[in-house]
Motif scaffolding. Structure first.
Motif, mmCIF file in Angstrom:
data_model
loop_
_atom_site.group_PDB
_atom_site.id
_atom_site.type_symbol
_atom_site.label_atom_id
_atom_site.label_comp_id
_atom_site.label_asym_id
_atom_site.label_seq_id
_atom_site.Cartn_x
_atom_site.Cartn_y
_atom_site.Cartn_z
ATOM 1 N N ASP A 25 26.295 53.904 52.512
ATOM 2 C CA ASP A 25 25.074 53.094 52.592
ATOM 3 C C ASP A 25 24.463 52.856 51.207
ATOM 4 O OD1 ASP A 25 24.162 55.614 52.126
ATOM 5 O OD2 ASP A 25 23.026 55.813 54.007
ATOM 6 N N ARG A 26 25.290 53.000 50.161
ATOM 7 C CA ARG A 26 24.807 52.664 48.809
ATOM 8 C C ARG A 26 24.461 51.177 48.701
ATOM 9 N NH1 ARG A 26 26.014 56.924 44.905
ATOM 10 N NH2 ARG A 26 25.807 58.659 46.331
ATOM 11 N N PRO A 27 23.552 50.813 47.797
ATOM 12 C CA PRO A 27 23.254 49.384 47.576
ATOM 13 C C PRO A 27 24.506 48.624 47.120
ATOM 14 C CG PRO A 27 21.697 50.792 46.374
ATOM 15 C CD PRO A 27 22.759 51.690 46.931
ATOM 16 N N LEU A 28 24.575 47.367 47.516
ATOM 17 C CA LEU A 28 25.715 46.531 47.124
ATOM 18 C C LEU A 28 25.214 45.311 46.358
ATOM 19 C CD1 LEU A 28 27.842 46.637 50.431
ATOM 20 C CD2 LEU A 28 27.967 48.163 48.440
ATOM 21 N N ALA A 29 25.949 44.969 45.305
ATOM 22 C CA ALA A 29 25.627 43.771 44.524
ATOM 23 C C ALA A 29 26.575 42.662 44.960
ATOM 24 C CB ALA A 29 25.791 44.057 43.029
ATOM 25 N N VAL A 30 26.011 41.637 45.584
ATOM 26 C CA VAL A 30 26.822 40.518 46.075
ATOM 27 C C VAL A 30 27.079 39.596 44.890
ATOM 28 C CG1 VAL A 30 27.021 38.744 47.835
ATOM 29 C CG2 VAL A 30 25.597 40.753 48.268
ATOM 30 N N ASP A 31 28.349 39.583 44.437
ATOM 31 C CA ASP A 31 28.687 38.944 43.161
ATOM 32 C C ASP A 31 29.449 37.639 43.405
ATOM 33 O OD1 ASP A 31 29.465 38.311 40.587
ATOM 34 O OD2 ASP A 31 30.440 40.228 40.153
ATOM 35 N N SER A 32 28.763 36.522 43.168
ATOM 36 C CA SER A 32 29.414 35.214 43.277
ATOM 37 C C SER A 32 28.596 34.187 42.515
ATOM 38 C CB SER A 32 29.502 34.789 44.746
ATOM 39 O OG SER A 32 29.999 33.463 44.834
ATOM 40 N N SER A 33 29.282 33.180 41.994
ATOM 41 C CA SER A 33 28.535 32.093 41.355
ATOM 42 C C SER A 33 28.111 31.058 42.399
ATOM 43 C CB SER A 33 29.408 31.438 40.275
ATOM 44 O OG SER A 33 30.607 30.987 40.866
ATOM 45 N N LYS A 34 28.544 31.235 43.651
ATOM 46 C CA LYS A 34 28.219 30.254 44.694
ATOM 47 C C LYS A 34 27.112 30.768 45.615
ATOM 48 C CE LYS A 34 32.930 28.395 44.987
ATOM 49 N NZ LYS A 34 33.908 29.477 44.691
#
Ligand code: THG
Length: 262
Positions: A69-78
């Protein structure tokens, strides 16, 4: 120092293959290994080869959330990929990322507010990556001013000077480091600072040494967060030691172990 693990990225061949074959166990093992090694959060990026990033990002996030349940960084240029990821997220969200481009900010700031997400702001514009510190500061100021206008909390904004590979942009490294220090004094309360560390060593031979040296210097310039390879133990040890030197932890002979037990 807050560490975001960089390894769940379709840029890596094993991850690209796992996304293609929908092999959850590869993703889950990679998530747990990074957390065990000291990652506070995980970056999630489908990579350039994904044919359907809007659904692949959801599959990645759902797979990871089954084991942490760690934080997630949603990585996209879109932005549509980011929104899709945010819909699947149960954990704390980090949007990676907006640029200073008004069209991006217009879409991503409301999303950050709606999902109560932290927001990474790259100091880049439609004109491309800045070539010096003044251009980086100008773009940082644009992002900060737009956040303030829209009522987005500046302490949830993470400014990224965009780290460039040292083998092609050697003359920019000092400006990038100084930008980190100056971003912090753009506003009160201060925005936070972040880098994608491994960019600095792309194409170099002694990658881990270049990464480690840049990171300790960036920490001295006030860096708050790094997206990095947490499995590089020497790198994480160097970060902990840099903070020790800056008097952010109390020294004891076993300070590395003591930090890891926290
Ligand atoms: N800022 C922000 N987010 C980012 C970046 C940034 N996300 C992506 C990237 N940059 C940070 N993550 C990585 C991940 C991997 C590598 C570099 C940065 C990397 N990969 C190997 C390579 O390209 O040589 C892949 C090797 C392999 O195929 O095994 O270097 O700057 N906000």
């Amino acid at each position: 120092m807050f560490i975001i693990g960089e390894l769940i990225n379709g840029m890596y061949k094993d991850i690209a293959k796992a996304i293609k074959t929908k092999d959850k166990s590869v993703i889950q093992k990679c998530a747990l290994a990074q957390i065990k090694a000291g990652a506070d959060a995980l970056d999630v990026n489908c990579g350039p080869a994904s044919s359907n990033p809007v659904s692949d990002i959801q599959w990645l996030i759902e797979s990871i959330q089954e084991v942490t349940d760690r934080p997630l960084a949603v990585d996209s240029s879109k932005p549509q990929v980011i929104e899709s990821g945010l819909k699947a997220l149960k954990n704390k969200a980090i949007i990676n990322s907006t640029t200073a481009d008004p069209e991006k900010l217009e879409v991503l700031l409301p999303l950050a507010k709606k999902y109560n997400a932290k927001l990474i702001g790259l100091t880049i514009s439609a004109k491309g990556i800045p070539q010096n510190k003044d251009q980086r500061l100008e773009l940082a100021a644009t992002i900060v001013a737009t956040c303030a206008d829209q009522g987005f909390p500046i302490e949830d904004l993470y400014l990224d000077p965009i780290v460039m590979p040292v083998n092609v942009a050697q003359q920019q490294q000092k400006d990038i480091l100084e930008s980190i220090r100056e971003f912090k004094i753009i506003a009160q309360p201060s925005p936070k600072t972040i880098v994608g560390l491994s960019n600095v060593s792309q194409g170099t031979i002694v990658r881990s040494l270049v990464n480690r040296t840049f990171l300790t210097m960036a920490i001295a310039y006030g860096l708050d967060v790094a997206i990095l390879d947490p499995l590089d133990k020497d790198l994480v040890d160097a970060a902990i030691t840099a903070e020790l030197i800056l008097n952010q932890h109390i020294y004891c002979d076993s300070y590395l172990e003591a930090y890891r037990k926290k």
